[in-house]
Design an enzyme around this catalytic site. Structure first.
Site, short mmCIF file in Angstrom:
data_model
loop_
_atom_site.label_atom_id
_atom_site.label_comp_id
_atom_site.label_asym_id
_atom_site.label_seq_id
_atom_site.Cartn_x
_atom_site.Cartn_y
_atom_site.Cartn_z
N ILE A 85 -126.74 -13.00 -20.31
CA ILE A 85 -127.43 -14.12 -19.51
C ILE A 85 -128.42 -13.84 -18.62
CG2 ILE A 85 -125.04 -15.43 -19.55
CD1 ILE A 85 -124.37 -14.54 -17.05
N GLY A 88 -132.73 -7.69 -15.46
CA GLY A 88 -133.50 -7.30 -14.36
C GLY A 88 -133.93 -5.99 -14.25
N VAL A 93 -127.12 -8.59 -17.35
CA VAL A 93 -125.97 -9.05 -16.89
C VAL A 93 -125.41 -9.92 -18.05
CG1 VAL A 93 -124.85 -10.83 -15.13
CG2 VAL A 93 -126.68 -9.43 -14.62
N LYS A 108 -122.13 -6.79 -14.89
CA LYS A 108 -123.74 -6.15 -14.97
C LYS A 108 -123.67 -4.80 -15.30
CE LYS A 108 -127.44 -5.24 -11.53
NZ LYS A 108 -127.94 -5.40 -10.28
N ASP A 203 -134.21 -6.37 0.56
CA ASP A 203 -134.90 -6.92 -0.62
C ASP A 203 -134.58 -8.58 -0.75
OD1 ASP A 203 -135.66 -6.94 -4.05
OD2 ASP A 203 -137.01 -7.05 -2.53
#
Length: 880
Positions: A85, A88, A93, A108, A203
Site C-alpha cells: 500500500i 518510502g 508498507v 512495514k 522530520d
C-alpha cells in the site's frame, strides 16, 4: 513544486523511466533548488547506488529499485501479507492480516538498498523506530503493535489508517483557517505527547501526518526519531545541505528543518516546533514564511514558532498548541454552552413470564416491590440525609427529588399492571411479556441503586440529585412494543437469565458510583458487567455496560478511552437491535468529541445520532442532540447554524417536557449567549425567560442559576447598564461561594469580571478591592509568575492609577508587564498596562524617557482599539 523530501528523492533515484512527467518535474525543481540538490547528492552518496549492469541476471536491480520479494499470502511471523500500500525511503508498507486479533494492520518492511541497509546497524535503527512509537500511546500518534526480524529484514506491525497524509488532505479542497488550525492542533497534540515522553521526531512535515477517513489526525514515521538528549552524529554542513547520521541516514527534510539543525546542532523538541510552525504557515498561506496574508494572533504564534533562536520559541510544543487552541475558542468572558449527556436505560434483566393463577396474581398492583426502596420510612431517611448534607440547595433539591421518585413509582406500577393484563388478554405473547417485565425490573434495579445512594447523600450527591428526574425516561422503552419485539431474544437458559439479571443490578450500582466521582471503581465494575454480559450472550446488557464504561471514562477525563468504548457500544447496540442504546452512545460521543475540540468529527457523529434518534422516536433525546450540535457550531463560529439547532432543540424540549423543565432553561441560556454575540440587547429577554425556568426547576440558588447571572452580566456591562450587571455578579458570587467554596476557579473568575466592570464605570476603589480578593485566591491556587496572575496585577495597578496613587501603582504594573513579557504574551491588556505605567512614571518624574517609550509601545499594541488609541495619541501630543 514543493521541495523534495526523502521519499521523493528515493522515487527519483529509483525511477526506471526518465521520460515520465514526474521524473521531468523532479529534474526541473532540482535545477532551481539548492536544498534539494544537496539532499539528492548526500542521500545518493549514502546509499552508494549504482545502476545494474545491462543483462544482469542476479537480484541487483531488485536491490537498486527497493522492490521487495514479498507476495500476497506470504506469512511474516503471525501476519499474512495482503497488498502493498505504500513505499518510502526507508521501507515498503503492506496491508496484512493479524489472525490472532482478527484485524488488518499496516506491516512495514525495511527497504533493501544494498549491504549497508542489511547491516545490524540498519536493523537496530528500524527497531528503534518501533520502540519509539510503541512508547507513544496517544490518539494523535499512529499506534505500533509489534516489531521483529524477518529474514534479513526488520518488520513493524502498526495501526492501519484508512485515509491520506495531511499533504494530500490539504489538496483535496480549500479549507477555512479554523479548519486548518484544527487539523494542526490535533497533530500538535501528538507531537507534544512525543516530546513529553522524551521523543524528538526530527522530520515533522505534512507527509508524515495521516488523516484517517474517520477524521482523526495521527503523526507517523518516527523512523528518524531519537530519545531527547540522545546524541546524534551531527556534522556541520554548508548552507542548503541536509544532515546524515554516521550510517548515512538522512535526519530531516531541508524545507522544514530548523536553522540550528542545518548548522549541525542536535535536533530537539524546539526544532520539531520550528518544523511544525513551517508546515502550519505553509498550510495557511501557501508559503513557508509568514506573508501579509497572515495577520493577528495566528501570525504572532507562528512567528514565535519560527524564531531563529530556539530560546525565543515557545517553551514547549504543548504551549504552542495551547496558544493555537485559544484562537479556536469562543469570545472571552463567554462560558461554554451546556453539553447534554445521554442517560441510557439499564439493560434488560431476565424475567420468566408467569402463567395461569400466577399471572393473575402478577396483575395486582406490585406495591411490595417498593418496600424499603421508596416507602414512608425510606423517604424520611433520604430527607434527613439531604438536610445533613448542608448543601445550600438541599431543601429545593429534596422537593424536586421527592416528586421525581414519586412519579417513577406511579409510572412503573402502572406499566407493570398494563403488561400483565395485555398478556392475559392474549394481546401480547409470553415472550413479549418476558421482555417487558425484564425491562421494568432493570429500571427498578436502577431506581433502587439511586435511592441507596440518596440514603447516604453528601453534598456531591445532593448537587447532582436533579438527575433523578431522568429516571422516568427509561420506562418509555418498556412500553414500546415495536422496539421490544425487534430486540434480540433474552438468554434462553434460566440460569443464564438469572446471571444476566444479577449483572444488570451490578450495572445500576456502577452508574451511581460513577455519579459520585469514584471513577476507578466504576470503570472496574463496568468491565466486570461487560464480561458477564458476554458470557450470558446478553447483547443489550453488553452494549449498555460498554456505554456506561465510556461515559465514566469521559467524566474521568480519559477521552481516548471514552471515545473507543462509546464507538464499541454503538457497534454492540446495533447487533442487539437496541436503537435507544445506540442513540444514547452516539449522543455521548458527540459531547466527548465537542469537549475534545474535534468539531468535524462531532458533526459527523451528530448526523448518525440524529438518524438513530429519529428512528427511535425520542424527541427529548433529539432535543439534547440538537443542543450539543449547536454548541459545536457555536465553538466553530458558525452562529447561524447554531441558532437553527438551538431553536429546534428549544421547540422540541418545550413540547415534550413542558416549558418549565430544566433542559428548557439550559437551552434558553445557550440561545441567549449566542444571541449576545450579535445583539446584546436582544439577549436580555431570553436570559430572563431562562432565569424564571431554572429558578423554578432547580432553585434560585442553584449553581446553574449563578452561571446564568454571570453570563448575563456581560451584555449588561457592554450596554453600560453597570448597576444591573453588578447586581447579577454579586448574586452569582454569593451563590458560587456558598456552593463551591471560596477558592473555586468560578468564584475567582467572577471576582475578576466584577473588577473589570467597576473599572469600566470608574469605581476605582471598588475595583481595587475586587482585584485584591482575586489575587488572594490565586495565592493558594497558582504559582508565582503564572500568566493568569498578570491581569490581576495589571488591574490593581490600573485601579491605583484611577485613584491617582501613582507611586503604589508602579510595582503591580511592573509585575504584570514582566510576567507577560516573560511568557511572550503580547496582548492588548499588556499594552494597557504599559500605558498605565507610562502615566505613573511621567507623574512621578522618575523616568520620563521610559514613560514615552512605554506609551509608544502601547500605541502600537492597541491598533484594534480606536478609543484607547486616541487617548494615547492625545497623551503623547502633550495633552496629559
Amino acid at each position: 513544486m514543493r521541495c523534495l523530501d526523502a521519499n521523493d528523492v528515493a522515487r527519483f533515484l529509483d525511477d526506471e523511466d526518465p521520460d515520465t512527467t514526474a521524473f521531468a518535474a523532479y529534474e526541473d525543481h532540482i535545477d532551481t533548488c539548492a536544498d534539494c540538490r544537496a539532499l539528492l547528492t548526500e542521500l545518493g552518496r549514502a546509499m552508494n547506488i549504482t545502476a545494474p549492469a545491462q543483462g544482469s541476471t542476479d537480484d541487483t536491480w531488485e536491490v537498486y529499485s527497493g522492490a521487495e520479494v514479498v507476495d500476497r499470502g506470504t506469512q511474516i511471523d503471525r501476519y499474512v501479507v495482503l497488498d502493498a500500500i505504500g513505499a518510502g525511503a526507508m521501507g515498503v508498507v503492506y496491508r496484512a492480516y493479524d489472525p490472532e486479533l482478527d484485524r488488518d494492520v499496516a506491516l512495514k518492511l525495511v527497504r533493501v538498498l544494498g549491504e549497508q541497509v542489511r547491516s545490524e546497524q540498519a536493523r537496530a535503527r528500524l527497531l528503534r523506530e518501533a520502540q519509539t512509537m510503541a512508547r507513544l500511546a496517544h490518539p494523535n500518534i499512529v499506534a505500533v503493535y509489534d516489531a521483529s526480524i524477518y529474514g534479513s529484514h526488520v518488520f513493524v506491525a502498526m495501526e492501519l489508517v484508512e485515509g491520506v497524509d495531511l499533504e494530500a488532505h490539504l489538496l483535496q479542497r480549500s479549507r477555512s483557517a479554523r479548519e486548518l488550525v484544527g487539523l494542526f492542533v490535533a497533530a500538535g497534540r501528538g507531537l507534544a505527547a512525543a516530546h513529553a515522553a522524551g521523543i524528538v521526531h526530527r522530520d515533522f512535515k505534512p507527509s508524515n501526518v495521516l488523516v484517517g477517513n474517520d477524521g482523526r489526525v495521527r503523526v507517523t514515521d518516527f523512523g528518524l526519531a531519537v530519545s531527547a538528549g540522545q546524541p546524534t552524529s551531527a556534522h556541520p554542513v554548508a548552507k542548503g545541505s541536509s544532515r546524515l547520521t554516521e550510517d548515512g541516514t538522512l535526519i530531516g527534510t531541508p524545507a522544514y528543518m530548523a536553522p540550528e539543525v542545518r548548522d549541525g546542532k542536535p535536533a530537539d523538541a524546539r526544532s520539531d516546533q520550528f518544523s511544525f510552525a513551517v508546515a502550519l504557515c505553509e498550510a495557511l498561506t501557501g508559503e513557508r514564511t509568514p506573508s501579509p496574508k497572515l495577520t493577528g494572533a495566528l501570525r504572532t504564534i507562528i512567528m514565535r514558532g519560527l524564531a531563529g533562536s530556539p530560546a525565543a520559541r515557545y517553551a514547549s510544543t504543548a504551549a504552542m498548541v495551547e496558544a493555537l487552541e485559544r484562537t479556536l475558542a469562543p469570545r472571552l468572558r463567554r462560558v461554554l454552552p451546556f453539553a447534554a449527556a445521554a442517560v441510557g436505560a439499564v439493560a434488560v434483566a431476565g424475567y420468566l413470564h408467569a402463567t395461569g393463577a400466577g399471572a393473575r396474581e402478577a396483575c395486582e398492583v406490585p406495591t411490595a416491590r417498593f418496600a424499603g426502596v421508596w416507602d414512608g420510612p425510606r423517604k424520611a431517611t433520604i430527607h434527613a440525609a439531604f438536610e445533613r448534607s448542608q448543601h445550600p440547595t438541599a431543601r429545593a433539591q429534596w422537593e424536586h427529588t421527592e416528586r421525581a421518585l414519586d412519579r417513577f413509582t406511579t409510572t412503573w406500577t402502572t406499566s407493570h399492571v398494563a403488561a400483565c393484563e395485555a398478556h392475559l388478554r392474549k394481546e401480547n405473547s409470553g415472550e413479549l411479556l418476558d421482555r417487558r417485565m425484564a425491562c421494568l425490573h432493570g429500571e427498578l434495579a436502577r431506581f433502587t441503586a439511586v435511592t441507596d445512594m440518596f440514603a447516604a447523600a453528601d453534598r456531591q450527591v445532593v448537587a447532582r440529585a436533579v438527575h433523578a428526574a431522568e429516571l422516568e425516561n427509561g420506562l418509555a422503552r418498556c412500553n414500546d412494543l415495536t422496539a421490544l419485539r425487534a430486540a434480540v431474544p433474552l438468554p434462553s437458559n434460566p440460569a443464564q437469565r438469572m446471571r444476566a439479571q444479577i449483572a444488570t443490578r451490578a450495572l445500576a450500582r456502577v452508574e451511581t458510583v460513577s455519579l459520585r466521582g469514584k471513577f476507578a471503581e466504576a470503570i472496574s465494575g463496568a468491565e466486570h458487567v461487560i464480561t458477564e454480559a458476554a458470557a450470558t450472550g446478553d447483547l443489550r446488557l453488553e452494549a449498555d455496560a460498554t456505554r456506561s464504561l465510556g461515559e465514566t471514562q469521559w467524566r474521568a477525563g480519559k477521552y481516548t478511552d471514552a471515545i473507543k468504548n462509546l464507538e464499541r457500544a454503538v457497534d454492540v447496540a446495533k447487533r442487539a437491535h437496541a436503537v435507544d442504546l445506540e442513540a444514547g452512545a452516539l449522543l455521548d460521543l458527540v459531547a466527548v468529541l465537542y469537549e475534545e475540540g474535534r468539531y468535524p468529527e462531532a458533526l459527523q457523529v451528530a448526523r448518525l445520532a440524529e438518524s438513530a434518534i429519529q428512528a427511535e422516536g425520542d424527541d427529548v433525546r433529539l432535543g439534547k442532540l440538537l443542543g450539543n450540535r449547536a454548541a459545536v457550531h457555536y465553538a466553530k463560529g458558525d452562529f447561524p447554524a447554531a441558532k437553527v439547532d438551538y431553536e429546534r432543540a428549544l421547540a422540541l424540549l418545550q413540547r415534550t417536557l413542558g416549558p418549565e423543565d430544566r433542559n428548557v432553561g439550559q437551552t434558553l441560556v445557550n440561545l441567549a449567549m449566542l444571541t449576545a454575540e450579535t445583539d446584546e440587547a436582544a439577549s436580555l429577554p431570553i436570559y430572563e425567560r431562562a432565569k424564571v425556568v431554572l429558578e423554578k426547576a432547580l432553585s434560585p440558588r442553584h449553581p446553574e442559576v449563578a452561571l446564568l447571572l454571570a453570563n448575563r452580566a456581560v451584555p449588561l456591562a457592554n450596554l453600560q447598564r453597570f448597576d444591573e450587571a453588578m447586581r447579577d455578579l454579586e448574586l452569582s458570587l454569593d451563590i458560587r461561594r456558598s456552593v463551591l467554596g471560596p477558592t473555586h476557579r468560578d468564584v475567582t473568575q467572577t471576582l475578576l469580571v466584577m473588577a473589570e466592570v467597576e473599572l469600566d464605570r470608574h469605581a476605582y476603589a471598588a475595583a481595587l478591592k475586587r482585584f485584591r480578593e482575586a489575587l488572594a485566591a490565586f495565592e493558594t491556587t497558582l504559582p508565582a509568575g503564572h500568566p493568569q496572575r498578570a491581569p490581576v496585577f495589571s488591574g490593581i495597578g490600573r485601579a491605583l492609577v484611577g485613584l491617582e496613587n501613582w507611586r503604589q501603582a508602579v510595582a503591580p504594573l511592573e509585575q504584570a508587564i514582566a510576567i507577560w513579557e516573560q511568557n511572550k504574551l503580547d496582548t492588548t491588556t499588556l499594552a494597557a498596562a504599559r500605558f498605565a505605567l507610562a502615566r505613573c512614571l511621567w507623574q512621578l518624574r522618575t523616568d520620563r524617557p521610559r514613560a514615552l517609550a512605554l506609551a509608544r509601545r502601547a500605541h502600537k499594541g492597541l491598533a484594534t482599539e480606536p478609543a484607547y488609541l486616541a487617548r494615547i495619541t492625545k497623551w503623547l501630543e502633550g495633552k496629559r
